[in-house]
Design a protein around this motif. Structure first.
Motif, PDB file in Angstrom:
ATOM      1  N   ILE A  90     -71.704 -46.395 -41.282  1.00 49.82           N
ATOM      2  CA  ILE A  90     -73.296 -47.336 -39.858  1.00 49.82           C
ATOM      3  C   ILE A  90     -73.407 -48.337 -40.909  1.00 49.82           C
ATOM      4  N   ASN A  91     -72.992 -49.788 -39.573  1.00 50.31           N
ATOM      5  CA  ASN A  91     -73.704 -50.840 -40.771  1.00 50.31           C
ATOM      6  C   ASN A  91     -75.570 -50.765 -40.441  1.00 50.31           C
ATOM      7  N   GLY A  92     -75.980 -51.061 -41.725  1.00 52.11           N
ATOM      8  CA  GLY A  92     -77.209 -50.249 -41.481  1.00 52.11           C
ATOM      9  C   GLY A  92     -78.550 -52.037 -41.108  1.00 52.11           C
ATOM     10  N   LYS A  93     -77.725 -53.312 -41.014  1.00 47.88           N
ATOM     11  CA  LYS A  93     -78.367 -54.567 -40.666  1.00 47.88           C
ATOM     12  C   LYS A  93     -78.775 -54.405 -38.640  1.00 47.88           C
ATOM     13  N   PHE A  94     -80.059 -55.042 -38.856  1.00 49.74           N
ATOM     14  CA  PHE A  94     -80.677 -54.629 -37.404  1.00 49.74           C
ATOM     15  C   PHE A  94     -79.907 -55.902 -36.758  1.00 49.74           C
ATOM     16  N   LEU A  95     -80.345 -57.111 -37.443  1.00 46.37           N
ATOM     17  CA  LEU A  95     -79.827 -58.776 -36.666  1.00 46.37           C
ATOM     18  C   LEU A  95     -78.124 -58.904 -37.135  1.00 46.37           C
ATOM     19  N   THR A  96     -77.353 -58.610 -36.252  1.00 44.01           N
ATOM     20  CA  THR A  96     -75.905 -58.990 -36.201  1.00 44.01           C
ATOM     21  C   THR A  96     -75.918 -59.284 -35.310  1.00 44.01           C
ATOM     22  N   ALA A  97     -74.429 -59.336 -34.753  1.00 41.92           N
ATOM     23  CA  ALA A  97     -73.966 -60.785 -33.604  1.00 41.92           C
ATOM     24  C   ALA A  97     -73.376 -60.390 -33.071  1.00 41.92           C
ATOM     25  N   HIS A  98     -73.187 -58.654 -32.972  1.00 38.82           N
ATOM     26  CA  HIS A  98     -72.986 -57.918 -31.983  1.00 38.82           C
ATOM     27  C   HIS A  98     -74.238 -57.305 -31.849  1.00 38.82           C
ATOM     28  N   HIS A  99     -74.841 -57.204 -31.513  1.00 38.03           N
ATOM     29  CA  HIS A  99     -76.107 -56.826 -31.639  1.00 38.03           C
ATOM     30  C   HIS A  99     -77.007 -57.628 -31.005  1.00 38.03           C
ATOM     31  N   LEU A 100     -77.108 -58.565 -30.615  1.00 36.18           N
ATOM     32  CA  LEU A 100     -77.794 -59.715 -29.946  1.00 36.18           C
ATOM     33  C   LEU A 100     -78.108 -59.843 -28.818  1.00 36.18           C
ATOM     34  N   PRO A 101     -76.635 -59.692 -28.192  1.00 38.44           N
ATOM     35  CA  PRO A 101     -76.547 -59.420 -26.492  1.00 38.44           C
ATOM     36  C   PRO A 101     -77.494 -58.274 -25.947  1.00 38.44           C
ATOM     37  N   GLY A 102     -77.501 -56.894 -26.276  1.00 36.85           N
ATOM     38  CA  GLY A 102     -78.348 -56.221 -26.732  1.00 36.85           C
ATOM     39  C   GLY A 102     -79.820 -56.052 -26.935  1.00 36.85           C
ATOM     40  N   LEU A 103     -80.019 -56.648 -27.966  1.00 38.81           N
ATOM     41  CA  LEU A 103     -81.266 -57.145 -28.297  1.00 38.81           C
ATOM     42  C   LEU A 103     -81.154 -57.805 -27.043  1.00 38.81           C
ATOM     43  N   VAL A 104     -81.229 -58.985 -26.462  1.00 38.88           N
ATOM     44  CA  VAL A 104     -81.301 -60.300 -25.668  1.00 38.88           C
ATOM     45  C   VAL A 104     -81.530 -59.250 -24.320  1.00 38.88           C
ATOM     46  N   VAL A 105     -81.329 -58.782 -24.095  1.00 36.90           N
ATOM     47  CA  VAL A 105     -81.356 -57.791 -22.794  1.00 36.90           C
ATOM     48  C   VAL A 105     -82.265 -56.747 -22.570  1.00 36.90           C
ATOM     49  N   SER A 106     -83.026 -56.456 -23.743  1.00 42.62           N
ATOM     50  CA  SER A 106     -83.777 -55.389 -23.850  1.00 42.62           C
ATOM     51  C   SER A 106     -85.350 -56.172 -23.829  1.00 42.62           C
ATOM     52  N   PHE A 107     -84.906 -57.086 -24.485  1.00 39.49           N
ATOM     53  CA  PHE A 107     -86.285 -58.291 -24.179  1.00 39.49           C
ATOM     54  C   PHE A 107     -86.435 -58.706 -23.293  1.00 39.49           C
ATOM     55  N   LEU A 108     -85.739 -58.833 -22.746  1.00 42.05           N
ATOM     56  CA  LEU A 108     -85.837 -59.458 -21.647  1.00 42.05           C
ATOM     57  C   LEU A 108     -87.119 -58.285 -20.020  1.00 42.05           C
ATOM     58  N   PHE A 109     -85.995 -56.415 -20.021  1.00 39.39           N
ATOM     59  CA  PHE A 109     -86.377 -56.028 -19.506  1.00 39.39           C
ATOM     60  C   PHE A 109     -87.462 -55.355 -19.770  1.00 39.39           C
ATOM     61  N   PHE A 110     -88.197 -55.397 -21.171  1.00 40.27           N
ATOM     62  CA  PHE A 110     -89.258 -55.331 -21.357  1.00 40.27           C
ATOM     63  C   PHE A 110     -90.460 -55.646 -21.578  1.00 40.27           C
ATOM     64  N   THR A 111     -90.229 -57.422 -21.321  1.00 40.44           N
ATOM     65  CA  THR A 111     -91.023 -58.340 -20.800  1.00 40.44           C
ATOM     66  C   THR A 111     -91.326 -58.329 -18.889  1.00 40.44           C
ATOM     67  N   ALA A 112     -90.030 -57.741 -18.505  1.00 39.36           N
ATOM     68  CA  ALA A 112     -90.181 -57.560 -17.394  1.00 39.36           C
ATOM     69  C   ALA A 112     -91.184 -56.264 -16.908  1.00 39.36           C
ATOM     70  N   LEU A 113     -91.335 -55.353 -17.502  1.00 41.37           N
ATOM     71  CA  LEU A 113     -91.995 -54.165 -17.404  1.00 41.37           C
ATOM     72  C   LEU A 113     -93.190 -54.798 -17.749  1.00 41.37           C
ATOM     73  N   MET A 114     -93.796 -55.644 -18.697  1.00 38.38           N
ATOM     74  CA  MET A 114     -94.500 -55.329 -19.226  1.00 38.38           C
ATOM     75  C   MET A 114     -95.033 -57.036 -17.716  1.00 38.38           C
ATOM     76  N   PHE A 115     -94.782 -57.216 -17.838  1.00 42.14           N
ATOM     77  CA  PHE A 115     -95.562 -58.371 -16.262  1.00 42.14           C
ATOM     78  C   PHE A 115     -95.492 -57.079 -15.103  1.00 42.14           C
ATOM     79  N   ALA A 116     -94.455 -56.989 -15.375  1.00 37.54           N
ATOM     80  CA  ALA A 116     -95.284 -55.584 -13.642  1.00 37.54           C
ATOM     81  C   ALA A 116     -96.160 -54.924 -13.887  1.00 37.54           C
ATOM     82  N   PHE A 117     -96.440 -54.081 -15.525  1.00 35.17           N
ATOM     83  CA  PHE A 117     -97.320 -53.156 -15.833  1.00 35.17           C
ATOM     84  C   PHE A 117     -98.741 -54.108 -16.036  1.00 35.17           C
ATOM     85  N   SER A 118     -99.106 -55.423 -15.854  1.00 30.70           N
ATOM     86  CA  SER A 118    -100.222 -57.028 -15.877  1.00 30.70           C
ATOM     87  C   SER A 118    -100.444 -56.409 -14.465  1.00 30.70           C
TER      88      SER A 118
END
Length: 182
Positions: A90-118
């Motif tokens: 298992i590759n121990g690196k967190f920020l790799t090219a194949h993780h980027l789309p998942g991280l972007v979608v997770s960040f967008l979802f988290f931002t939308a959730l925080m906006f909804a909670f505010s």
């Protein structure tokens, strides 16, 4: 502190700790069994919320259906991992090219959730306001009310969840099938 509070806090702690361990574990078999513990503890919390039907549905559908399919799919498709779990790299690196789309979608979802909670204001929600007409007691027939609401007001989300469960079944069947050698 009475016994109900102790059990509630215990179940809440089990849900939080086991959910964090599901994400953090590198061994997939242990993660699946911890997910089993998380789902059972969530069913216990639903019982405390007087949502008896949702608790039973949680156990039957998720624990009895989806989770068992995940276990069977894993056991049928990865015999090499079961024999030697250390052989899987298992590759121990967190920020790799194949993780980027998942991280972007997770960040967008988290931002939308925080906006909804505010923007969320509990005082303005009519269905949360406690009055004599909309409080539940342990003797109420919540299953009848739930059935009426699911088949009228919440039909679209109910059908969406049924499609999601069907996709989980198809995904488990796809994982469990054997690749044919050509």
């Amino acid at each position: 502190m009475n016994i109900e509070q102790i059990v509630f806090y215990f179940l809440s702690a089990v849900v939080l700790v086991s959910a964090l361990l599901v994400v953090a574990m590198k061994n997939l078999v242990r993660s699946i069994f911890l997910f089993f513990l998380t789902l059972f503890s969530m069913a216990g919390l639903f019982v405390f919320a007087l949502a008896d039907f949702v608790a039973i549905t949680q156990v039957v559908v998720y624990v009895g259906g989806v989770l068992v399919l995940m276990i069977f799919a894993f056991l049928l498709s990865n015999r090499d991992i079961l024999n030697n779990p250390d052989a899987v790299k298992i590759n121990g690196k967190f920020l790799t090219a194949h993780h980027l789309p998942g991280l972007v979608v997770s960040f967008l979802f988290f931002t939308a959730l925080m906006f909804a909670f505010s923007q969320f204001q509990v005082d303005e929600l009519e269905w949360i306001a406690a009055s004599e007409g909309n409080t539940l007691s342990p003797s109420d027939n919540t299953i009848e009310l739930l059935g009426i609401n699911i088949m009228t007001r919440y039909l679209l989300p109910f059908e969406t969840i049924s499609v999601l469960l069907m996709l989980a079944l198809i995904g488990a069947a796809h994982l469990a099938r054997k690749e044919r050698k050509i």
